[in-house]
Every structure is written in structure tokens, then in C-alpha cells.
Design an enzyme around this catalytic site. Structure first.
Site, PDB file in Angstrom:
ATOM      1  N   CYS A   1       3.361   9.908  -4.879  1.00 49.56           N
ATOM      2  CA  CYS A   1       1.990  10.429  -4.855  1.00 49.56           C
ATOM      3  C   CYS A   1       1.807  11.469  -3.743  1.00 49.56           C
ATOM      4  O   CYS A   1       2.319  12.569  -3.877  1.00 49.56           O
ATOM      5  CB  CYS A   1       0.989   9.278  -4.781  1.00 49.56           C
ATOM      6  SG  CYS A   1      -0.593   9.728  -5.519  1.00 49.56           S
TER       7      CYS A   1
ATOM      8  N   HIS B   1       2.392   5.442  -8.911  1.00 48.13           N
ATOM      9  CA  HIS B   1       2.678   4.430  -7.880  1.00 48.13           C
ATOM     10  C   HIS B   1       3.613   3.342  -8.398  1.00 48.13           C
ATOM     11  O   HIS B   1       3.171   2.249  -8.754  1.00 48.13           O
ATOM     12  CB  HIS B   1       1.364   3.804  -7.390  1.00 48.13           C
ATOM     13  CG  HIS B   1       0.590   4.732  -6.528  1.00 48.13           C
ATOM     14  ND1 HIS B   1       0.705   4.758  -5.152  1.00 48.13           N
ATOM     15  CD2 HIS B   1      -0.273   5.718  -6.852  1.00 48.13           C
ATOM     16  CE1 HIS B   1      -0.059   5.705  -4.668  1.00 48.13           C
ATOM     17  NE2 HIS B   1      -0.675   6.310  -5.679  1.00 48.13           N
TER      18      HIS B   1
ATOM     19  N   GLU C   1       5.415   1.522  -6.667  1.00 52.27           N
ATOM     20  CA  GLU C   1       5.482   0.388  -5.716  1.00 52.27           C
ATOM     21  C   GLU C   1       4.522  -0.725  -6.119  1.00 52.27           C
ATOM     22  O   GLU C   1       4.648  -1.850  -5.652  1.00 52.27           O
ATOM     23  CB  GLU C   1       5.172   0.877  -4.292  1.00 52.27           C
ATOM     24  CG  GLU C   1       3.697   1.036  -3.923  1.00 52.27           C
ATOM     25  CD  GLU C   1       3.019   2.260  -4.555  1.00 52.27           C
ATOM     26  OE1 GLU C   1       3.712   3.040  -5.225  1.00 52.27           O
ATOM     27  OE2 GLU C   1       1.791   2.425  -4.354  1.00 52.27           O
TER      28      GLU C   1
HETATM   29  N1  LIG Z   1      -4.473  12.193  -1.640  1.00 50.98           N
HETATM   30  C1  LIG Z   1      -3.597  12.710  -2.652  1.00 50.98           C
HETATM   31  C2  LIG Z   1      -2.521  11.719  -2.963  1.00 50.98           C
HETATM   32  C3  LIG Z   1      -3.020  10.511  -3.687  1.00 50.98           C
HETATM   33  C4  LIG Z   1      -2.384   9.232  -3.205  1.00 50.98           C
HETATM   34  O1  LIG Z   1      -1.308   9.235  -2.639  1.00 50.98           O
HETATM   35  N2  LIG Z   1      -3.100   8.142  -3.368  1.00 50.98           N
HETATM   36  C5  LIG Z   1      -2.688   6.904  -2.781  1.00 50.98           C
HETATM   37  C6  LIG Z   1      -3.858   6.016  -2.564  1.00 50.98           C
HETATM   38  C7  LIG Z   1      -3.549   4.868  -1.666  1.00 50.98           C
HETATM   39  C8  LIG Z   1      -2.230   4.208  -1.928  1.00 50.98           C
HETATM   40  O2  LIG Z   1      -2.074   3.584  -2.993  1.00 50.98           O
HETATM   41  O3  LIG Z   1      -1.361   4.264  -1.057  1.00 50.98           O
HETATM   42  C9  LIG Z   1      -4.365  13.056  -3.914  1.00 50.98           C
HETATM   43  O4  LIG Z   1      -5.508  12.622  -4.069  1.00 50.98           O
HETATM   44  O5  LIG Z   1      -3.808  13.785  -4.760  1.00 50.98           O
END
Ligand SMILES: N[C@@H](CCC(=O)NCCCC(=O)O)C(=O)O
Length: 256
Positions: free
Chosen positions: A113, A226, A228
Site C-alpha cells: 500500500c 493488504h 498482511e
Molecule cells: N495513504 C495511502 C496509502 C494507504 C495505506 O497504506 N493504507 C493503510 C491503512 C492502515 C494500514 O492498514 O496499515 C493512500 O491513501 O493511498
């Protein structure tokens, strides 16, 4: 000799009360332990950044995690940031310098992400700041009012590139993934090749392939979703962490 490969995770810098803390979400740590069978090591994002070169030499892999904060746009364009955009400049400096240094050392990288966006920017690509405002693109954000299990549930399919790593891991040409991001790949960085796309055409995954014959690139896989999340319950997500783990084990053996 260590039995488990060591995987570094650069931290977010977060204000908790009056003090800044350096934090990595537990689901990423759990996935490194339960999904990859590796030992996680937190890499602080101090400002100015620490020279982590000596530590990188001791690591077997790097995971760049997701985060709510967005990369400051001056790293990839002349556009201004938008009002209310959450940033983490210390993490930007840390991760953007770690990516090329990891590649030059042959360190396997799994980027998730925000991590995928960091890989793209570190290698010279650019981002859309608000994918949901673009004509022809879907809204890839989650609904923050939903419970976590709904927010991280599969949200849309991705088409997996024929002959790519993810197609091999999934054992099919399509997979369902969760979706929790407002930003997305605009120009893919040189040296990255597309591994997966969303139905609206947004690049959802990429791997490093600089195309130099006789010189295989180190493992670098970047995904916009995600994997994970509840990694052991989803064979596709688990396969991604296992592929990363295999590269980390190989790296650990080479370093001995
Ligand atoms: N802020 C960026 C990346 C989005 C992101 O990494 N979200 C993760 C949310 C929290 C987590 O699950 O760790 C975007 O909005 O593109």
C-alpha cells in the site's frame, strides 16, 4: 547462526500525546512472523534519517508497510498537497532512501500500500493524489465507519499479469483483494513491471525487472492491497508472504 531470517520494517513517526513515537502496525509484524516465518526488526524513522546501511547489511529482507499518511507530493511532482492531507516526512525520507539501498544490496523487498507508493516514487515514478476524483477510476478507499473485518474484506478483483509472479502464486489469472487507499500509481517507475491491475486500469501490483540480461534483479514485489490482513486465512495473501520468505531465506544463506 540465526534460524529465522531478519526482516526490517521502517516505522511511522506518530505523535502520541506530547511525544513522537516510532510505530509499526502489529498486523505487519504478525504477518512477518506467522506468514513468512521471519523475525521482525523495527527501523526508526528519525529525522534527519539514520544511516541504516550497516544494519541493512545484517538484514535478510525489508517490508514497507501501509500507513494512513501520504507521501509529500514534492517527492514526485510540482503539485501542491491538498488541505488536510496527512504526511509523515520522517518516514518519507527513511523509506525513499532505503529502497535504492536495499536494491543495490540485493535485499528482498515486499512493499504494501503506502509501501508500494514509496517504491514507485523512490525509483522515479509518480502518484495520483486522489484516485477517486479522476474520471473513469473507481473509489479505492474503505468506509472508515465499517468494522475492520469489513474494511479489510475483499473489495474488487485484480487481473494478474500473464506469466507474472502473482499469477503463479494465485494459480489463476484473477484474484480478489481488499482496497484501502486514496492514492495510486500515476506513472510507473522505470524498472518496475505491472503484476496486477484493477478493473479501472489502476496498477495494483508491480515487481522489479530492469531487464538486464544475465543479471537477475533482487526480489521486489509491491502490492496496493493488504496481504498482511489475516494472512494465514487467505491462501493468496499467504503465498505472497511465503514467496517473500523464500527470497529472504536465500539471501540469508548467501550472506553466510
Ligand atoms: N495513504 C495511502 C496509502 C494507504 C495505506 O497504506 N493504507 C493503510 C491503512 C492502515 C494500514 O492498514 O496499515 C493512500 O491513501 O493511498
Amino acid at each position: 547462526m540465526r534460524s529465522s531470517p531478519l526482516v526490517g520494517l521502517p516505522s511511522d513517526r506518530k505523535q502520541i500525546g506530547p511525544h513522537p513515537f516510532h510505530a509499526v502496525g502489529e498486523k505487519y509484524l504478525r504477518a512477518v512472523v506467522d506468514g513468512a516465518g521471519c523475525l521482525p526488526v523495527l527501523l526508526p524513522s528519525l529525522s534527519p534519517p539514520l544511516d541504516l546501511g550497516d544494519l541493512l547489511d545484517e538484514l535478510d529482507g525489508l517490508v514497507l508497510t501501509g500507513a494512513h499518511s501520504n507521501i509529500e507530493p514534492h517527492h514526485y511532482s510540482r503539485e501542491a498537497s491538498f488541505p488536510g492531507n496527512e504526511h509523515d516526512p520522517a518516514r518519507d525520507l527513511n523509506t525513499l532512501s532505503l529502497v535504492p539501498r536495499a536494491i543495490e544490496r540485493g535485499l528482498p523487498v515486499l512493499a504494501i500500500c503506502r509501501g508500494m507508493q514509496e517504491v514507485n516514487v523512490a525509483l522515479g515514478g509518480s502518484l495520483h493524489q486522489k484516485v477517486h476524483d479522476l474520471i473513469g477510476y473507481a473509489d479505492h478507499r474503505e468506509n472508515p465507519d465499517e468494522p475492520l473485518g469489513v474494511r479489510y474484506a475483499p473489495a474488487h478483483p485484480v487481473a494478474l499479469a500473464p506469466g507474472g509472479w502473482l499469477e503463479r502464486i494465485a494459480g489463476s489469472s484473477e484474484a480478489m483483494v481488499n482496497s484501502l487507499h486514496g492514492q495510486g500509481i500515476r506513472e510507473l517507475a522505470p524498472g518496475l513491471v505491472v503484476e496486477a491491475t484493477a478493473p479501472d486500469g489502476l496498477v495494483e501490483a508491480a515487481r522489479l525487472d530492469r531487464g538486464v540480461s544475465g543479471q537477475p534483479d533482487p526480489f521486489l514485489l509491491a502490492v496496493q492491497w493488504h496481504p498482511e490482513w489475516r494472512v494465514t486465512e487467505n491462501p493468496f495473501y499467504l503465498g505472497i508472504f511465503q514467496a517473500f520468505a523464500a527470497a529472504c531465506r536465500q539471501r540469508a544463506q548467501q550472506r553466510r
